[in-house]
Write an enzyme that holds these catalytic residues in place. Sequence first.
Site, PDB file in Angstrom:
ATOM      1  N   LYS A  59       0.834  -1.208   0.000  1.00  0.00           N
ATOM      2  CA  LYS A  59       0.000   0.000   0.000  1.00  0.00           C
ATOM      3  C   LYS A  59       0.867   1.256   0.000  1.00  0.00           C
ATOM      4  O   LYS A  59       0.544   2.246  -0.668  1.00  0.00           O
ATOM      5  CB  LYS A  59      -0.933  -0.009   1.217  1.00  0.00           C
ATOM      6  CG  LYS A  59      -2.062  -1.032   1.119  1.00  0.00           C
ATOM      7  CD  LYS A  59      -2.977  -0.939   2.313  1.00  0.00           C
ATOM      8  CE  LYS A  59      -4.154  -1.891   2.179  1.00  0.00           C
ATOM      9  NZ  LYS A  59      -5.086  -1.795   3.324  1.00  0.00           N
ATOM     10  N   ALA A  80      -1.026   2.212   6.828  1.00  0.00           N
ATOM     11  CA  ALA A  80      -1.241   1.192   7.861  1.00  0.00           C
ATOM     12  C   ALA A  80      -2.223   0.151   7.355  1.00  0.00           C
ATOM     13  O   ALA A  80      -3.010   0.402   6.437  1.00  0.00           O
ATOM     14  CB  ALA A  80      -1.776   1.834   9.139  1.00  0.00           C
ATOM     15  N   ASP A  81      -2.154  -1.030   7.963  1.00  0.00           N
ATOM     16  CA  ASP A  81      -3.115  -2.081   7.646  1.00  0.00           C
ATOM     17  C   ASP A  81      -3.355  -2.899   8.911  1.00  0.00           C
ATOM     18  O   ASP A  81      -2.433  -3.108   9.705  1.00  0.00           O
ATOM     19  CB  ASP A  81      -2.606  -2.985   6.521  1.00  0.00           C
ATOM     20  CG  ASP A  81      -3.711  -3.894   5.996  1.00  0.00           C
ATOM     21  OD1 ASP A  81      -4.675  -3.374   5.417  1.00  0.00           O
ATOM     22  OD2 ASP A  81      -3.624  -5.123   6.191  1.00  0.00           O
ATOM     23  N   THR A  82      -4.576  -3.347   9.082  1.00  0.00           N
ATOM     24  CA  THR A  82      -4.958  -4.106  10.278  1.00  0.00           C
ATOM     25  C   THR A  82      -5.555  -5.442   9.867  1.00  0.00           C
ATOM     26  O   THR A  82      -6.346  -5.511   8.918  1.00  0.00           O
ATOM     27  CB  THR A  82      -6.005  -3.320  11.098  1.00  0.00           C
ATOM     28  OG1 THR A  82      -5.449  -2.069  11.477  1.00  0.00           O
ATOM     29  CG2 THR A  82      -6.421  -4.084  12.351  1.00  0.00           C
ATOM     30  N   ALA A 117       0.097  -3.083  11.214  1.00  0.00           N
ATOM     31  CA  ALA A 117       1.410  -2.636  10.746  1.00  0.00           C
ATOM     32  C   ALA A 117       1.278  -1.195  10.292  1.00  0.00           C
ATOM     33  O   ALA A 117       0.291  -0.812   9.670  1.00  0.00           O
ATOM     34  CB  ALA A 117       1.878  -3.510   9.591  1.00  0.00           C
TER      35      ALA A 117
END
Length: 200
Positions: A59, A80-82, A117
């Site tokens: 991303k 960010a990614d969850t 992250a």
Amino acid sequence: MSFIYLASQSPRRSQLLDQLGVSHQLLLAQADEEDAEALEALRPGEAPAAYVQRVTGLKLDAAVARHRRRALPAAPILCADTTVALGRQILGKPADAEDARRMLRLLSGTTHRVLTAVALQHGRKRHALLSESRVRFARWSEAQLKAYVASGEPLGKAGAYAVQGRAAAMIEHISGSYSGIMGLPMFETAQLLRGAGFKL
């Protein structure tokens, strides 16, 4: 530095940056560009921590390329990614209401991990950190499940729930970062921003 770019459609991430006092502009994909959802495809056997860090990197790659194409003013770019993990099983965003019910049944009465992250591109330098938290749900009844899914809140959320929403009534215990579970771990984000020269 006066601002950063946030490469995320999540209003919660934007709110959390506001809470930190960080001025930011959204850097989002247009209709003809690769959408973030397309970058979230799972690889067979991939561990949840490796997955969420890889997707965040992809991303951020896309956001850096977008920034370059648009010839925007220079500023750090945050991404960010969850993901929610039950053991090694990754529970992403539900495809529909039935998928949301399936995920919530799996999480009912169990403890799962929430991994977020976060990565920051500052010039040629890239820094990234991982937040890991644990959430324990009480056991959901079928009536509770149906009512929660009918509210529409689970759609678009990793693991089919929002910790800051109605699902909070079913959460028995949390350990780790509440803001990380929301989608942007503030401690880790602050560390990355300080490293880029921000005064927080």
